[in-house]
Design a protein around this motif. Structure first.
Motif, PDB file in Angstrom:
ATOM      1  N   ALA A 187       0.847   4.240  -2.778  1.00 25.65           N
ATOM      2  CA  ALA A 187       0.519   5.618  -2.393  1.00 25.65           C
ATOM      3  C   ALA A 187       1.625   6.580  -2.814  1.00 25.65           C
ATOM      4  O   ALA A 187       1.363   7.673  -3.344  1.00 25.65           O
ATOM      5  CB  ALA A 187       0.288   5.698  -0.891  1.00 25.65           C
ATOM      6  N   ARG A 188       2.891   6.185  -2.582  1.00 25.54           N
ATOM      7  CA  ARG A 188       4.018   7.055  -2.963  1.00 25.54           C
ATOM      8  C   ARG A 188       4.112   7.187  -4.474  1.00 25.54           C
ATOM      9  O   ARG A 188       4.396   8.279  -5.002  1.00 25.54           O
ATOM     10  CB  ARG A 188       5.321   6.473  -2.400  1.00 25.54           C
ATOM     11  CG  ARG A 188       6.542   7.357  -2.657  1.00 25.54           C
ATOM     12  CD  ARG A 188       6.484   8.610  -1.782  1.00 25.54           C
ATOM     13  NE  ARG A 188       7.471   9.589  -2.173  1.00 25.54           N
ATOM     14  CZ  ARG A 188       8.769   9.538  -1.820  1.00 25.54           C
ATOM     15  NH1 ARG A 188       9.208   8.556  -1.065  1.00 25.54           N
ATOM     16  NH2 ARG A 188       9.590  10.497  -2.211  1.00 25.54           N
ATOM     17  N   ASP A 194       0.822  -1.215   0.000  1.00 24.50           N
ATOM     18  CA  ASP A 194       0.000   0.000   0.000  1.00 24.50           C
ATOM     19  C   ASP A 194       0.858   1.268   0.000  1.00 24.50           C
ATOM     20  O   ASP A 194       0.556   2.242  -0.696  1.00 24.50           O
ATOM     21  CB  ASP A 194      -0.910   0.032   1.239  1.00 24.50           C
ATOM     22  CG  ASP A 194      -1.968  -1.065   1.213  1.00 24.50           C
ATOM     23  OD1 ASP A 194      -2.236  -1.598   0.120  1.00 24.50           O
ATOM     24  OD2 ASP A 194      -2.511  -1.390   2.286  1.00 24.50           O
ATOM     25  N   LYS A 195       1.931   1.271   0.811  1.00 29.28           N
ATOM     26  CA  LYS A 195       2.765   2.460   0.924  1.00 29.28           C
ATOM     27  C   LYS A 195       3.469   2.776  -0.390  1.00 29.28           C
ATOM     28  O   LYS A 195       3.647   3.946  -0.751  1.00 29.28           O
ATOM     29  CB  LYS A 195       3.793   2.280   2.047  1.00 29.28           C
ATOM     30  CG  LYS A 195       3.177   2.224   3.437  1.00 29.28           C
ATOM     31  CD  LYS A 195       4.250   2.084   4.498  1.00 29.28           C
ATOM     32  CE  LYS A 195       3.639   2.066   5.892  1.00 29.28           C
ATOM     33  NZ  LYS A 195       4.660   1.931   6.955  1.00 29.28           N
ATOM     34  N   GLU A 208      -4.469   0.432  -9.448  1.00 27.84           N
ATOM     35  CA  GLU A 208      -3.406  -0.301  -8.744  1.00 27.84           C
ATOM     36  C   GLU A 208      -2.973  -1.525  -9.540  1.00 27.84           C
ATOM     37  O   GLU A 208      -3.785  -2.105 -10.279  1.00 27.84           O
ATOM     38  CB  GLU A 208      -3.895  -0.750  -7.358  1.00 27.84           C
ATOM     39  CG  GLU A 208      -4.179   0.384  -6.404  1.00 27.84           C
ATOM     40  CD  GLU A 208      -4.573  -0.101  -5.011  1.00 27.84           C
ATOM     41  OE1 GLU A 208      -4.752   0.739  -4.128  1.00 27.84           O
ATOM     42  OE2 GLU A 208      -4.688  -1.341  -4.829  1.00 27.84           O
ATOM     43  N   ASN A 241       1.652   6.969  -6.661  1.00 24.54           N
ATOM     44  CA  ASN A 241       0.571   7.853  -7.100  1.00 24.54           C
ATOM     45  C   ASN A 241       0.913   9.312  -6.822  1.00 24.54           C
ATOM     46  O   ASN A 241       0.625  10.199  -7.615  1.00 24.54           O
ATOM     47  CB  ASN A 241      -0.738   7.484  -6.398  1.00 24.54           C
ATOM     48  CG  ASN A 241      -1.302   6.164  -6.886  1.00 24.54           C
ATOM     49  OD1 ASN A 241      -0.955   5.699  -7.976  1.00 24.54           O
ATOM     50  ND2 ASN A 241      -2.158   5.537  -6.089  1.00 24.54           N
ATOM     51  N   GLU A 242       1.551   9.537  -5.693  1.00 27.90           N
ATOM     52  CA  GLU A 242       1.958  10.896  -5.316  1.00 27.90           C
ATOM     53  C   GLU A 242       2.963  11.464  -6.311  1.00 27.90           C
ATOM     54  O   GLU A 242       2.920  12.651  -6.643  1.00 27.90           O
ATOM     55  CB  GLU A 242       2.570  10.835  -3.909  1.00 27.90           C
ATOM     56  CG  GLU A 242       3.057  12.146  -3.347  1.00 27.90           C
ATOM     57  CD  GLU A 242       3.778  11.942  -2.014  1.00 27.90           C
ATOM     58  OE1 GLU A 242       4.826  12.559  -1.807  1.00 27.90           O
ATOM     59  OE2 GLU A 242       3.281  11.152  -1.190  1.00 27.90           O
TER      60      GLU A 242
END
Length: 580
Positions: free
Chosen positions: A148-149, A144-145, A262, A151-152
């Motif tokens: 998220a990174r 997940d991390k 994802e 996508n950022e």
């Protein structure tokens, strides 16, 4: 195990590992897995081509293999039993060790550095004792991390993770951490992960919910045996999502259904990706089997990660057993754990910008690995000063012809002449060697080893610089034997540089950078001081010395002239005195 485990039908091997890059596009298309051959055994060669590992069954000692016999006893603290235990490998002379690696989405911080330096020291010492070690350390590159990174940053998650895996390799090289025997990545092991989840479901320990698969902690009576937590005290926590569909809030995901945007893989439960905990269970089983010697990581992994690993692995195979669970303490700042999630961390790169990587390594092993270690500039400055001294003392010229002398014999890996070294030197070497073995074999007590270095270093210093030492009989022979003793120990600790002079120069450069000075400026100040002393202007001479000392530059006068070395800045010296 509870009665539920008695009727398990297997431990069938997980499918064979195939290493390949995952062809993600920007639209995150699904990853097609090659058809599996369920009856094909796993074959890995952690111990060389003549010693394949297949489900841990070929970990056998060959006839007449004396090198595989360990040379000393070793006691290790086992988190599972909460006591120190005499280490005994499952197969004589061979060890399987799995250490949970980083989730690769950013640069590693010094909390990570402590984990991998700790297990590097263990790895080195086990090899020093004569064991053959298959050291497996994974990369989590699906998480997940990471997503998220990515996508950022607008980046592909797998590409992002690959990039940070390489950055991690660079950090480990800086810190003198040996590469592990095998370094598996989650994205290369989806068949093994899916196979293990299937086994857990077939044995009744997991359930499906709309494309997700959860482990049922209620089905595993021994859940909590590693952490000491009671099942009724557990709740959804780190990386354990709150989900009303779960039978128990503490149930954790084995497989997560695909979400828009994802990466995902096809599975019997639909497209998705694995949960965090199952990844390490599957990869450790793939390379070491279900039963191996050592599983390690940071103290923060005891719960939930390692607790969940135990539950999963035992649910998949009732023969699952790890002999020793080893965990290192936290790096703290103001008594609070250093972590990315808390935002109170320093990356390895940030620290080694101003301090030599080997000074950071010395700082990390200067406290026993189980104890918390408080990060501070004072501690790093002290480590820098200490390691400069350690490398400066044995930096002397030894005739290469002496090392090849026919009267040199081996004594515990240290070349010592039968009749060449004075008895006092032999006694000193034996004492230091015995202290080293006793301390390292007592749960890797590295701070005691570092303290014990003082005696042989002082003896070398006396032989090099004191009037009495320079006149001692067989001085060169003593210097040679002492230096080789120190070299041997520094190698096991991972502190042995390729060149004393090279690392000493690097330490000087780091000290100058911290002081915001150049060497030319320091040399100019030394010259100004020499002129002041010649003119008997001792007030100015003392002022120059004190100004340099204030920023960590110590001046040393000798008949040959004045030289400088890095030192603890005066303010830190005063702080050290005040806290001692």
């Amino acid at each position: 195990m509870g009665s539920l485990l008695l009727n398990l039908r297997f431990c069938k091997p997980l499918s064979s590992v195939r290493f390949s890059l995952l062809p993600f596009s920007n639209s995150f298309q699904k990853v097609q897995l090659k058809p599996l051959k369920p009856n094909k055994p796993r074959l890995f060669r952690c111990f060389g081509s003549s010693q394949p590992v297949i489900d841990n069954k070929t970990f056998t000692k060959t006839d007449g293999d004396k090198s595989a016999t360990p040379s000393s006893q070793l006691w290790l603290y086992n988190t599972m039993t909460r006591k120190k235990e005499l280490f005994k490998s499952k197969v004589e002379g061979k060890i399987g060790m799995y250490v949970c690696g980083v989730t690769a989405y950013d640069l590693s911080h010094i909390g990570h550095a402590r984990v991998y330096v700790t297990f590097d020291v263990l790895y080195r010492y086990l090899k020093h004792l004569g064991y053959q070690v298959c050291y497996v350390r994974n990369f989590t590159d699906v998480d997940d991390k990471i997503i998220a990174r990515a996508n950022e940053l607008g980046e592909d998650p797998i590409s992002l993770s690959r990039r940070y895996c390489e950055e991690f390799h660079q950090d480990m090289e800086y810190l003198h951490c040996l590469p592990p025997s095998v370094e598996p990545r989650v994205s290369d092991h989806m068949p093994q992960i899916i196979d293990m989840i299937k086994q857990i479901i077939d044995n009744g320990f997991a359930y499906r919910v709309e494309g997700d698969v959860y482990f049922s902690v209620d089905k595993f009576p021994e859940y909590g045996k590693l952490s000491g937590r009671k099942l009724e005290d557990n709740r959804a926590g780190e990386r354990v999502a709150v989900d009303s569909r779960k039978k128990n809030p503490a149930d954790f995901a084995l497989w997560k259904s695909a979400k828009e945007g994802e990466p995902f893989w096809e599975s019997p439960w639909g497209p998705g990706r694995p949960g965090w905990h199952i990844e390490c269970s599957a990869m450790s089983a793939a390379y070491l089997g279900y039963s191996f010697d050592i599983h390690g990581g940071g103290m923060d992994l005891v719960f939930p990660h390692h607790e969940n690993e135990i539950a999963q692995s035992c649910a998949a195979c009732n023969h699952s057993n790890i002999s020793y669970w080893i965990h290192n303490g936290f790096v703290t700042i103001d008594s609070e754990k250093m972590s990315k999630s808390l935002g109170n961390f320093f990356t390895i790169r940030q620290v080694i910008e101003l301090y030599h990587p080997l000074a950071l390594r010395l700082f990390l092993i200067g406290t026993h690995y189980q104890s918390p270690i408080n990060y501070s500039v004072l501690q790093l400055e002290s480590a820098s000063e200490r390691i400069f001294y350690i490398y400066q003392v044995p930096q002397h010229r030894i005739s290469p012809s002496y090392l090849n002398h026919p009267n040199i014999v081996k004594h515990e890996d240290i070349s010592i002449g039968k009749d060449s070294v004075p008895p006092d030197t032999v006694i000193s070497i034996d004492k230091f060697h015995n202290d080293f073995v006793a301390s390292m074999s007592d749960d890797l007590h590295t701070p005691v080893v570092l303290a014990a270095l003082s005696d042989p270093l002082k003896t070398i210093n006396d032989l090099l610089h004191t009037r009495k030492g320079k006149k001692q009989a067989k001085r060169l022979e003593s210097l040679t034997a002492l230096e080789k003793t120190i070299r041997n120990v520094l190698t096991v600790l991972g502190l042995m540089p390729t060149s004393y002079s090279e690392v000493l120069q690097q330490l000087r450069e780091k000290a100058l950078k911290r002081a915001k000075l150049t060497e030319d400026h320091v040399l100019l100040k030394i010259e100004e001081r020499n002129v002041a002393r010649k003119n008997k202007d001792y007030e100015k001479s003392d002022a120059i010395r004190k100004d340099l000392a204030a920023v960590g530059v110590a001046l040393m006068d000798s008949p040959e002239g004045t030289a400088w070395r890095p030192a603890l800045p005066l303010a830190f010296q005063e702080q050290q005195v005040a806290t001692s």
